[in-house]
Design an enzyme around this catalytic site. Structure first.
Site, PDB file in Angstrom:
ATOM      1  N   ASP A 211      28.197  14.537  68.577  1.00 35.04           N
ATOM      2  CA  ASP A 211      29.042  13.445  68.082  1.00 35.04           C
ATOM      3  C   ASP A 211      30.185  13.215  69.089  1.00 35.04           C
ATOM      4  OD1 ASP A 211      30.009  11.563  66.252  1.00 35.04           O
ATOM      5  OD2 ASP A 211      31.030  13.058  64.998  1.00 35.04           O
ATOM      6  N   HIS A 212      31.078  12.265  68.775  1.00 36.35           N
ATOM      7  CA  HIS A 212      32.197  11.876  69.651  1.00 36.35           C
ATOM      8  C   HIS A 212      32.503  12.748  70.864  1.00 36.35           C
ATOM      9  CE1 HIS A 212      33.963   8.684  67.227  1.00 36.35           C
ATOM     10  NE2 HIS A 212      33.650   9.399  66.164  1.00 36.35           N
TER      11      HIS A 212
ATOM     12  N   GLY B  49      38.362  10.338  58.479  1.00 37.35           N
ATOM     13  CA  GLY B  49      39.267  11.222  57.747  1.00 37.35           C
ATOM     14  C   GLY B  49      40.217  11.873  58.743  1.00 37.35           C
TER      15      GLY B  49
ATOM     16  N   HIS C 190      30.753   5.247  61.187  1.00 40.29           N
ATOM     17  CA  HIS C 190      31.572   6.459  61.202  1.00 40.29           C
ATOM     18  C   HIS C 190      32.548   6.413  60.030  1.00 40.29           C
ATOM     19  CE1 HIS C 190      30.834   8.392  65.268  1.00 40.29           C
ATOM     20  NE2 HIS C 190      29.969   7.412  65.199  1.00 40.29           N
ATOM     21  N   GLY C 191      33.167   7.560  59.746  1.00 33.82           N
ATOM     22  CA  GLY C 191      34.123   7.594  58.641  1.00 33.82           C
ATOM     23  C   GLY C 191      33.427   7.429  57.300  1.00 33.82           C
TER      24      GLY C 191
ATOM     25  N   ASN D 269      27.974   8.778  59.414  1.00 36.61           N
ATOM     26  CA  ASN D 269      28.573  10.074  59.775  1.00 36.61           C
ATOM     27  C   ASN D 269      29.460  10.575  58.652  1.00 36.61           C
ATOM     28  OD1 ASN D 269      27.417   9.595  62.241  1.00 36.61           O
ATOM     29  ND2 ASN D 269      29.273  10.014  63.416  1.00 36.61           N
ATOM     30  N   ILE D 270      29.259  11.829  58.275  1.00 34.60           N
ATOM     31  CA  ILE D 270      30.036  12.402  57.168  1.00 34.60           C
ATOM     32  C   ILE D 270      30.625  13.741  57.593  1.00 34.60           C
ATOM     33  CG2 ILE D 270      29.885  13.277  54.791  1.00 34.60           C
ATOM     34  CD1 ILE D 270      27.659  11.148  54.387  1.00 34.60           C
TER      35      ILE D 270
ATOM     36  N   THR E  29      34.577  14.756  56.492  1.00 36.07           N
ATOM     37  CA  THR E  29      35.638  15.202  55.575  1.00 36.07           C
ATOM     38  C   THR E  29      35.086  15.650  54.217  1.00 36.07           C
ATOM     39  OG1 THR E  29      37.085  13.608  56.668  1.00 36.07           O
ATOM     40  CG2 THR E  29      37.866  14.501  54.582  1.00 36.07           C
TER      41      THR E  29
HETATM   42  P1  13P Z   1      34.656  11.239  57.807  1.00 37.18           P
HETATM   43  O1  13P Z   1      35.442  12.463  58.136  1.00 37.18           O
HETATM   44  O2  13P Z   1      35.484  10.168  57.264  1.00 37.18           O
HETATM   45  O3  13P Z   1      33.482  11.568  56.950  1.00 37.18           O
HETATM   46  O4  13P Z   1      34.076  10.681  59.199  1.00 37.18           O
HETATM   47  C1  13P Z   1      33.189  11.454  59.950  1.00 37.18           C
HETATM   48  C2  13P Z   1      32.821  10.862  61.252  1.00 37.18           C
HETATM   49  O5  13P Z   1      32.753   9.667  61.415  1.00 37.18           O
HETATM   50  C3  13P Z   1      32.496  11.791  62.347  1.00 37.18           C
HETATM   51  O6  13P Z   1      32.108  11.152  63.508  1.00 37.18           O
END
Ligand code: 13P
Length: 304
Positions: free
Chosen positions: A85-86, A199, A234-235, A256-257, A259
């Site tokens: 990821d990122h 998050g 994302h998020g 993407n999950i 938090t």
């Molecule tokens: P959240 O923490 O909001 O679930 O987002 C995760 C994310 O986008 C990781 O790349």
């Protein structure tokens, strides 16, 4: 088709065709991986196991290698693939990173797909850097996710009021730019900004409840009409289900999950790691069965 041999690019393309979303779960603490894989297995669901650069720098996942090693112990190719990821070019603290060598190392370690995040760059710079990573990854036969637009939330400073941000559409991915970006970079998947936010991860705010984000479905529809590849949200924590379901109909193929499964783990990890793992497992069941409604997706994806 034998699921063991199929690469993640083919899996996402198939998922997009049949309208199934693929969740990616972040692993900021290595013991979280076991309940994540177990829940995918027990529910017959396909998902990605992910780690982002900030999770080995600011959390406790160790390194790309330690995540890869843990994955090798637990993986089940009927239900999982490993994704980087990122990897930001400019990170959440505004520092330049050595993104090329990080991504090259991930490819060497056997990650099945990678992300370059050039979203803090100008459009032309983002295109140039993403294009280079696409060349590198495609040589190794793996797909690349990249990002256009501003998915905020990882920065340490306070966010502007969310409703103001959403109403202004500031930072939303532009459909015209997305078209040019995809054509010129040949990216496989595109992470879009349509009201979604990450998050918080700064030490001071990471335990706070995430605000409920909204999604601009009209904006997503325009983006989806202008590009022909899987889109990534994302998020993914804490978005109202109705928005999620609509977004899956308009091109979102990967969500993407982080938090949602990290916070229950952190709440219990100092008391008992097994209990913290059970909390992750239970949250995974809730996400798979009730929020995303994708239990059994692996069968549908791998069926010919
Ligand atoms: P959240 O923490 O909001 O679930 O987002 C995760 C994310 O986008 C990781 O790349």
């Amino acid at each position: 088709m034998s699921e063991n041999k199929i690469n993640t690019s083919t899996i996402l393309t198939k998922a997009r065709e049949i309208g199934i979303v693929i969740p990616g779960f972040n692993i900021p603490y290595l013991p979280m991986m076991e309940p994540v894989v177990r829940a995918l297995h027990d529910t017959g669901t396909f998902g990605l196991i992910m780690v982002a650069r900030l999770e080995w720098l600011k959390f406790k996942s160790g390194s790309m290698k330690s995540v890869r090693d843990e994955y090798e112990k637990l993986k089940d190719l009927r239900f999982t693939r490993l994704h980087l990821d990122h990897v930001p070019v400019i990170d959440e603290d505004n520092l330049l990173t050595d993104f090329e060598s990080i991504i090259a190392e991930a490819i060497e370690l056997g990650y099945d797909s990678v992300m370059i995040d050039g979203s803090r760059l100008s459009l032309s710079d983002n295109i140039g850097k993403t294009r280079k990573i696409v060349e590198l990854a495609h040589k190794a036969g793996i797909p690349v996710e990249s990002e256009l637009g501003a998915v905020m939330g990882h920065e340490s400073g306070p966010l502007p009021p969310y409703e103001e941000l959403f109403a202004s559409g500031k930072g939303f991915t532009s459909p015209e730019e997305a078209k040019r970006f995809v054509e010129e970079t040949q990216t496989d998947w595109l992470s879009v900004a349509i009201g979604n936010i990450h998050g918080a991860i700064s030490a001071a705010t990471r335990t706070e409840k995430k605000i409920e984000a909204r999604l601009s479905i009209p904006q997503l529809k325009l983006i989806n009409e202008s590009v022909n590849i899987p889109l990534v949200l994302h998020g993914g924590t804490g978005i109202a289900k109705d928005y999620l379901m609509q977004s899956f109909k308009q091109g979102i193929t990967k969500i993407n999950i982080a938090t949602a499964i990290r916070q229950p783990y952190e709440k219990l990890m100092n008391q008992s790691v097994p209990e913290a793992q059970e909390a992750v497992y239970n949250e995974m069941l809730e996400i798979i069965n009730n929020q995303l409604e994708i239990a059994g997706s692996a069968n549908r994806i791998f069926r010919n």
